[in-house]
Design a protein around this motif. Structure first.
Motif, PDB file in Angstrom:
ATOM      1  N   ILE A 124       0.790  -1.235   0.000  1.00  0.00           N
ATOM      2  CA  ILE A 124       0.000   0.000   0.000  1.00  0.00           C
ATOM      3  C   ILE A 124       0.820   1.282   0.000  1.00  0.00           C
ATOM      4  CG2 ILE A 124      -1.997  -1.103   1.079  1.00  0.00           C
ATOM      5  CD1 ILE A 124      -1.174   0.195   3.737  1.00  0.00           C
ATOM      6  N   TRP A 212      -5.527   4.728   5.835  1.00  0.00           N
ATOM      7  CA  TRP A 212      -5.430   3.289   6.030  1.00  0.00           C
ATOM      8  C   TRP A 212      -5.009   3.043   7.480  1.00  0.00           C
ATOM      9  CZ3 TRP A 212      -6.043  -0.886   2.626  1.00  0.00           C
ATOM     10  CH2 TRP A 212      -6.308  -0.541   1.288  1.00  0.00           C
ATOM     11  N   VAL A 269      -5.645  -5.669  -2.117  1.00  0.00           N
ATOM     12  CA  VAL A 269      -4.378  -5.566  -1.382  1.00  0.00           C
ATOM     13  C   VAL A 269      -3.798  -6.951  -1.136  1.00  0.00           C
ATOM     14  CG1 VAL A 269      -3.329  -4.873   0.812  1.00  0.00           C
ATOM     15  CG2 VAL A 269      -4.975  -3.365  -0.331  1.00  0.00           C
TER      16      VAL A 269
END
Length: 412
Positions: A124, A212, A269
């Protein structure tokens, strides 16, 4: 007279890449290795450095692994992301233990928690993305962030708040480059456990700011007293699409050497992290995966027995450490670490030496008392020591008694 300009290194002159050359070795593993080397040389060293249970892996898990060794289907490559039956069992275990409902497709099985953390960040982060890291922190977190191209931004909490950061501190650290919050409860190295209300406030702050969150739940079953574990994406469900959960069998089932962890997150992800793992290591050892499957699909009787022992040791080590003048040790609520402030000892004379840092103090303790501890510099907060109480009761009492004797000699 002007200073000479240092020569510019060409790529062919650089033997180790700048990226890897900047990484420090794991301080906790280094302390543990030094303690074991001294013991092998005949010195009666007691080690408080390693973060691993002193119990053996339960027999039924070992037996399942032994049987897997004789099964030819485990002698070959298996899917890089993990055995399908293990991924399904991890999803079921996650629902059972934390109330978080996920699909097997949201799970990646890794070679321990460290690989899980690195691959999650690598999936990420882009170069320059910032990750807010509450300190004291586990030594691996900032290094994994840097390896993935990110920038760790530390937010420090101390013993006055039970080592818990506030939303106000997090907001002060947020910039236009902030992408991720690292959240850990129960915490290594402090044993801090956030309340449900604190978790909700932090989670909603992250959600409101589009961040996140990577949350490490490896110590989920090791909480004591009135403390309780709460999974962040359960408390704040609107974070699900931007939340990554890291976990593993190491602490719960005394399986540190088996090297099985996992990542749970959004499917895109997990697919990206699985692609990375397919090139880095392929599948985790099949024998270890079968052992992990047996562990997570079974009950929690083994961890209940370990938790009872850790709770007893927790209370003992805190009581004994707080008897030392210059030491202040809050009572940890989770994990199996004590994190006392020893700032009151710095600068005082101990057997002819005056430690100015906790690195120097830890060296004196190892040399003079033959006790291995990890200095707070390893966790981003000088002035503290980390002691794991995941060792036998007799060794714990003997080790802290040595500390009491040595540090009791400290004088102005």
């Amino acid at each position: 007279m002007t200073a000479a300009t240092p020569p510019v290194q060409s790529p062919t002159d650089r033997r180790v890449s700048a990226r890897i050359g900047s990484i420090s070795e794991s301080a906790t593993l280094a302390v543990d290795a030094k303690a074991k080397a001294l013991k092998a040389a005949g010195r009666p060293v007691i080690g408080f450095g390693a973060g691993e249970p002193d119990f053996a892996t339960p027999d039924y898990i070992v037996d399942a692994a032994a049987a897997a060794c004789h099964d030819p289907k485990y002698h070959r490559y298996t899917p890089a992301g993990g055995l399908p039956e293990l991924k399904a069992a991890i999803a079921a275990k996650t629902l059972r233990d934390s109330g978080y409902e996920v699909e097997a497709a949201q799970v990646l099985v890794t070679n321990g928690g460290k690989q899980a953390i690195y691959e999650a960040f690598a999936a990420i982060l882009d170069p320059g993305d910032e990750v807010i890291v509450p300190a004291p922190y586990w030594t691996t977190y900032p290094e994994s962030i840097r390896l993935a191209g990110g920038v760790p931004v530390e937010v420090v909490a101390d013993e006055t708040t039970g080592y818990r950061v506030s939303v106000e501190q997090l907001e002060a650290a947020r910039t236009k480059n902030t992408k991720v919050l690292l959240f850990v409860s129960p915490s290594n190295p402090t044993g801090a456990v956030y309340s449900r209300e604190q978790i909700e406030a932090i989670g909603r702050w992250a959600a409101d700011n589009g961040l996140w969150v990577l949350t490490d739940e490896i110590y989920e079953h090791l909480v004591y007293g009135d403390a309780a574990f709460h999974s962040l994406p359960v408390v704040v469900p609107e974070l699900r699409d931007k939340c990554i959960v890291v976990n593993g069998v190491a602490k719960t089932y005394a399986m540190t050497g088996w090297r099985v962890g996992w990542v749970i997150g959004p499917k895109d992800v997990i697919k990206a992290a699985t692609n990375l793992q397919s090139h880095a290591t392929s599948n985790v050892s099949n024998v270890a995966q079968v052992a992990a499957l047996t562990a997570v699909a079974g009950g929690l009787d083994a961890v209940a027995a370990m938790r009872e022992a850790f709770d007893r040791r927790r209370r003992t080590i805190v009581r004994m450490l707080n008897k030392i003048d210059g030491v202040e040790c809050p009572e940890p609520e989770g994990a199996f670490y004590a994190y006392p402030s020893v700032k009151g000892l710095l600068g005082r004379e101990i057997r002819g030496k005056r430690p100015r840092t906790t690195v120097e103090l830890a060296e004196i303790i190892l040399e003079e008392a033959e006790v291995a501890v990890v200095p707070g510099e390893a966790f981003g907060t000088p002035g503290y020591l980390r002691l794991s109480y995941a060792l036998g009761d007799e060794d714990l009492v003997e080790g802290v008694s040595r500390l009491q004797k040595l540090l009791g000699e400290a004088s102005a």
